[in-house]
Design an enzyme around this catalytic site. Sequence first.
Site, PDB file in Angstrom:
ATOM      1  N   GLY A  14       0.786  -1.233   0.000  1.00 27.91           N
ATOM      2  CA  GLY A  14       0.000   0.000   0.000  1.00 27.91           C
ATOM      3  C   GLY A  14       0.817   1.283   0.000  1.00 27.91           C
ATOM      4  CB  SER A  15       4.319   2.158  -0.808  1.00 28.25           C
ATOM      5  OG  SER A  15       4.492   1.844  -2.167  1.00 28.25           O
ATOM      6  CG  ASN A  16       2.007   3.209  -5.723  1.00 29.02           C
ATOM      7  OD1 ASN A  16       2.409   4.199  -6.330  1.00 29.02           O
ATOM      8  ND2 ASN A  16       2.633   2.038  -5.776  1.00 29.02           N
ATOM      9  CG  LEU A  89      -9.913  -9.879 -14.547  1.00 25.48           C
ATOM     10  CD1 LEU A  89      -8.802  -9.131 -15.282  1.00 25.48           C
ATOM     11  CD2 LEU A  89     -10.285 -11.141 -15.325  1.00 25.48           C
ATOM     12  CB  ILE A  90     -11.940  -5.050 -12.539  1.00 23.06           C
ATOM     13  CG1 ILE A  90     -10.727  -4.404 -11.842  1.00 23.06           C
ATOM     14  CG2 ILE A  90     -13.220  -4.292 -12.220  1.00 23.06           C
ATOM     15  CD1 ILE A  90     -10.756  -4.419 -10.338  1.00 23.06           C
ATOM     16  CG  ASN A 104      -3.788  -1.272 -12.706  1.00 26.78           C
ATOM     17  OD1 ASN A 104      -3.571  -1.312 -11.483  1.00 26.78           O
ATOM     18  ND2 ASN A 104      -3.195  -2.089 -13.548  1.00 26.78           N
ATOM     19  CG  HIS A 106       1.625  -3.025 -15.443  1.00 22.45           C
ATOM     20  ND1 HIS A 106       1.157  -4.178 -14.861  1.00 22.45           N
ATOM     21  CD2 HIS A 106       2.717  -3.381 -16.169  1.00 22.45           C
ATOM     22  CE1 HIS A 106       1.919  -5.191 -15.231  1.00 22.45           C
ATOM     23  NE2 HIS A 106       2.872  -4.727 -16.029  1.00 22.45           N
ATOM     24  CG  ASP A 147      -1.591  -5.448 -16.733  1.00 26.10           C
ATOM     25  OD1 ASP A 147      -2.010  -4.755 -15.785  1.00 26.10           O
ATOM     26  OD2 ASP A 147      -0.920  -6.483 -16.568  1.00 26.10           O
ATOM     27  CD  GLU A 176       4.584   1.698  -9.079  1.00 26.46           C
ATOM     28  OE1 GLU A 176       4.095   0.904  -9.882  1.00 26.46           O
ATOM     29  OE2 GLU A 176       4.754   1.423  -7.882  1.00 26.46           O
TER      30      GLU A 176
HETATM   31  C1  GAR Z   1       3.187  -1.423  -7.516  1.00 27.86           C
HETATM   32  O1  GAR Z   1       4.488  -1.468  -8.024  1.00 27.86           O
HETATM   33  C2  GAR Z   1       2.178  -1.566  -8.623  1.00 27.86           C
HETATM   34  O2  GAR Z   1       2.595  -0.974  -9.814  1.00 27.86           O
HETATM   35  C3  GAR Z   1       2.126  -3.066  -8.755  1.00 27.86           C
HETATM   36  O3  GAR Z   1       2.127  -3.535  -7.433  1.00 27.86           O
HETATM   37  C4  GAR Z   1       2.907  -2.646  -6.634  1.00 27.86           C
HETATM   38  C5  GAR Z   1       2.143  -2.299  -5.378  1.00 27.86           C
HETATM   39  O4  GAR Z   1       2.976  -1.624  -4.479  1.00 27.86           O
HETATM   40  N1  GAR Z   1       0.944  -3.479  -9.469  1.00 27.86           N
HETATM   41  C6  GAR Z   1       0.925  -4.519 -10.282  1.00 27.86           C
HETATM   42  O5  GAR Z   1       1.892  -5.248 -10.447  1.00 27.86           O
HETATM   43  C7  GAR Z   1      -0.399  -4.767 -10.977  1.00 27.86           C
HETATM   44  N2  GAR Z   1      -0.243  -5.664 -12.079  1.00 27.86           N
HETATM   45  P1  GAR Z   1       2.342  -0.905  -3.193  1.00 27.86           P
HETATM   46  O6  GAR Z   1       1.430  -1.908  -2.520  1.00 27.86           O
HETATM   47  O7  GAR Z   1       3.534  -0.578  -2.330  1.00 27.86           O
HETATM   48  O8  GAR Z   1       1.613   0.315  -3.665  1.00 27.86           O
END
Ligand code: GAR
Length: 189
Positions: A14-16, A89-90, A104, A106, A147, A176
């Site tokens: 969940g850093s994003n 998948l949604i 999303n 990626h 994607d 990101e």
């Molecule tokens: C992120 O790098 C995101 O781009 C990736 O998961 C990570 C989540 O990091 N998403 C995918 O790979 C989707 N196909 P986070 O939990 O620290 O935000």
Amino acid sequence: MSIKRIAIFASGSGSNAEKIAQYFAQHPSVEVSLILSNNPQAGVIARARKLNIPVVLFDKKTFTETQKIVELLQNQRIDLVVLAGFMMLIPEPMVQAFPQKMVNIHPALLPKFGGKGMYGHFVHEAVVAAQESESGITIHYVNEHYDEGAIIFQASCSVSSTDTSESVAAKVQVLEHQHYPAVIEQLLA
Ligand code: GAR
């Protein structure tokens, strides 16, 4: 002017989600109203609690076989659904309920290194194995396929022969955190 309401879906650290929530914490017209997860162990849950954002946990069956989550999002008057490391998948009814209102991120330059099974470290391992000279991020609309929705934004970073999947992951994460909140803000403007 009414406040635009974001719901973030996350399955992992969940850093994003945290960066996005921090970015909008003092925002005059956008708020992160809800964080949703399918994973009760996910790091994002502790982050959400710390940020005082309501959390909704759901199981796979509820998500894939009922309309409950879509109804919740509609009842909460969510304007934009943001996927941030969400690993399911949604379902089609949810895609249809949020046309051009679900995005999303990626961790690679789509259409390369996308699709089922291409998530998290698998993506960066594939990039290194393919001896790519660059990688990056793709922010895109969500459709019924992993994607494949229309691309909104990309940013790239260099990859050299000395890079490992961990070092590529670190560079991509910087991109990101730097871009996702601002792209979301532009979409809601
Ligand atoms: C992120 O790098 C995101 O781009 C990736 O998961 C990570 C989540 O990091 N998403 C995918 O790979 C989707 N196909 P986070 O939990 O620290 O935000």
